[in-house]
Design an enzyme around this catalytic site. Structure first.
Site, PDB file in Angstrom:
ATOM      1  CD  GLU A 319      -1.363   0.526   1.804  1.00  0.00           C
ATOM      2  OE1 GLU A 319      -0.541  -0.225   1.241  1.00  0.00           O
ATOM      3  OE2 GLU A 319      -1.045   1.275   2.750  1.00  0.00           O
ATOM      4  CG  PHE A 408       3.533  14.237  -0.890  1.00  0.00           C
ATOM      5  CD1 PHE A 408       2.633  13.440  -0.204  1.00  0.00           C
ATOM      6  CD2 PHE A 408       4.269  15.174  -0.176  1.00  0.00           C
ATOM      7  CE1 PHE A 408       2.467  13.572   1.163  1.00  0.00           C
ATOM      8  CE2 PHE A 408       4.120  15.308   1.200  1.00  0.00           C
ATOM      9  CZ  PHE A 408       3.214  14.507   1.872  1.00  0.00           C
TER      10      PHE A 408
END
Length: 422
Positions: A319, A408
């Site tokens: 990230e 996910f």
């Protein structure tokens, strides 16, 4: 066609930090952890024995016995948070100007009624020789869309109604869908958010088997430590947050309080792996770029990013790579923080609680902290020249916030909120 402006006029929360918005925000500003030993079941044989649970919640104070038979815990949480938001916005009244045919509900869950599913599956396993026998409420208690259904039933809202499921991006997707429907003129207001209640054997055991959860059992409150070198996985959380999104002129006409404006939203896919984030942050970069484009903003317009920041070794780094790719030098002028360090990871409700913190940051000009960072934990892959708002909330002018969620399956959703200006 001209797109309509969308604002936020109601907030509701039932979280590991508090049983309403005020308690939750106060605890976040104070840097409190919501983690502690698991009480929902005996976790003594599990690798992880702690979680961020909702505390002091008494269902019987909110629902009668007949209603409780129909509600999984996740839906109970959703209904309580939604009612606070609806009451806050003044939507559930007969006042002139609120057409309930044009008020909708979009409510997310990454998993849904896991507790109900686990109970029913266990009952069948113990009684399989007697043939199938299931509770008639089994399916409608379990399904992930049912919280939205219950909210609309309880409040008589006949507008767009559905649930969103995209793992940990689910409630950001709910908020973005609500934003888009309202700005296209298809609804006046939508109650949007998410709820999750997965702190049960299947949830904890399942994530343990993936090695996704922290096992810092000797220090639950310090276990969620995003961007620290000693991080060892996320802390599972539970609860619900609801926000009322409303078309601006509709809100003004009825004198509603406006907390903030929704500026834009973006979505993308990693198209990489069923659980792992793209190592170079490809999908995360795309989703932030898409959100900025949708909002008509430049990177330098953002003051604060509420990072996805789950406290996993790989996810945090990917990230940050994406943030640096998108924001360049401006990344060092912004505040960053991961409020999951305090709330744990609320899975399908993560985007909603982080949107709440984003709204409150704008309202109060305070950035909530990333707690649990200690000296000596520095990760060579983390650039500590960035301002992670470590350990203590910081006061600064906050006009625009970007909030990331990644799920996910490679699902990415990014929401941008800004200070409302007439």
């Amino acid at each position: 066609m001209e797109l309509k402006r969308v604002v936020i006029t109601g907030l509701g929360a039932l979280t590991p930090l508090g049983n309403n918005v005020e308690e939750t925000w106060k605890a976040a500003v104070e840097g409190k952890s919501g983690a502690g030993p698991i009480t929902h079941f005996d976790a003594s044989l599990f690798k992880t024995k702690f979680a961020c649970e909702v505390k002091g919640f008494k269902p019987e104070e909110h629902f009668d016995r007949k209603k409780l038979r129909q509600l999984d815990l996740y839906a109970q949480y959703a209904l309580v948070a939604a009612k606070e938001a609806i009451d806050d916005a003044g939507l559930d009244t007969d006042e002139k100007g609120v057409d309930k045919n044009r008020v909708g509900v979009i409510f997310a869950a990454g998993i849904g009624g896991l507790h109900t599913f686990e109970e029913e599956a266990g009952y069948y396993a113990m009684n399989a020789d007697k043939g199938p026998k299931y509770n008639p409420f089994f399916i409608p208690k379990m399904i992930a869309d049912i919280a939205a259904g219950h909210i609309s039933i309880d409040h008589g809202f006949h507008g767009p109604n559905f649930g969103t499921v995209s793992a940990c991006a689910s409630s950001n997707n709910a908020l973005i869908d609500a934003f888009n429907i309202i700005r296209l003129g298809q609804a006046d207001a939508i109650v949007a958010g998410g709820a999750e209640a997965a702190v049960f054997p299947a949830g904890v055991g399942g994530f343990n088997s993936m090695k996704a959860l922290s096992t810092r059992n000797d220090d639950p409150e310090g276990a969620s430590r995003p961007f620290s070198g000693s991080r060892d996985g996320f802390v599972i959380g539970e609860g619900s947050v609801a926000l009322v999104l409303e078309e601006l002129e509709h809100a003004k006409a009825r004198g509603a309080h406006i907390y903030a404006e929704v500026a834009g939203g973006g979505m993308s896919a990693d198209a990489f792996h069923i659980t792992a984030t793209h190592p170079e942050g490809l999908g995360a970069r795309l989703v932030m770029e898409n959100a900025l484009r949708d909002a008509g903003m430049k990177p330098e317009d953002i003051d604060y990013i509420n990072l996805h920041g789950t406290s996993t070794p790989v996810g945090d780094v990917s990230e940050l790579k994406a943030v640096l790719q998108v924001f360049g030098d401006h990344a060092y002028k912004m505040n960053l923080s991961s409020t999951k360090s305090m709330t744990g990871h609320l899975l399908g409700a993560a985007g909603a609680i982080e949107a709440l913190f984003s709204v409150k940051a704008i309202e109060n000009n305070i950035v909530p902290p990333t707690i649990n960072h200690t000296e000596g934990d520095d990760d060579p892959e983390v650039d500590y020249n960035l301002n992670f708002t470590f350990n203590k909330a910081q006061k600064r002018e906050v006009n625009t916030v970007l909030s990331n969620t990644f799920g996910f399956g490679g699902h990415n959703a990014c929401l941008i909120l800004k200070r409302y200006k007439a």
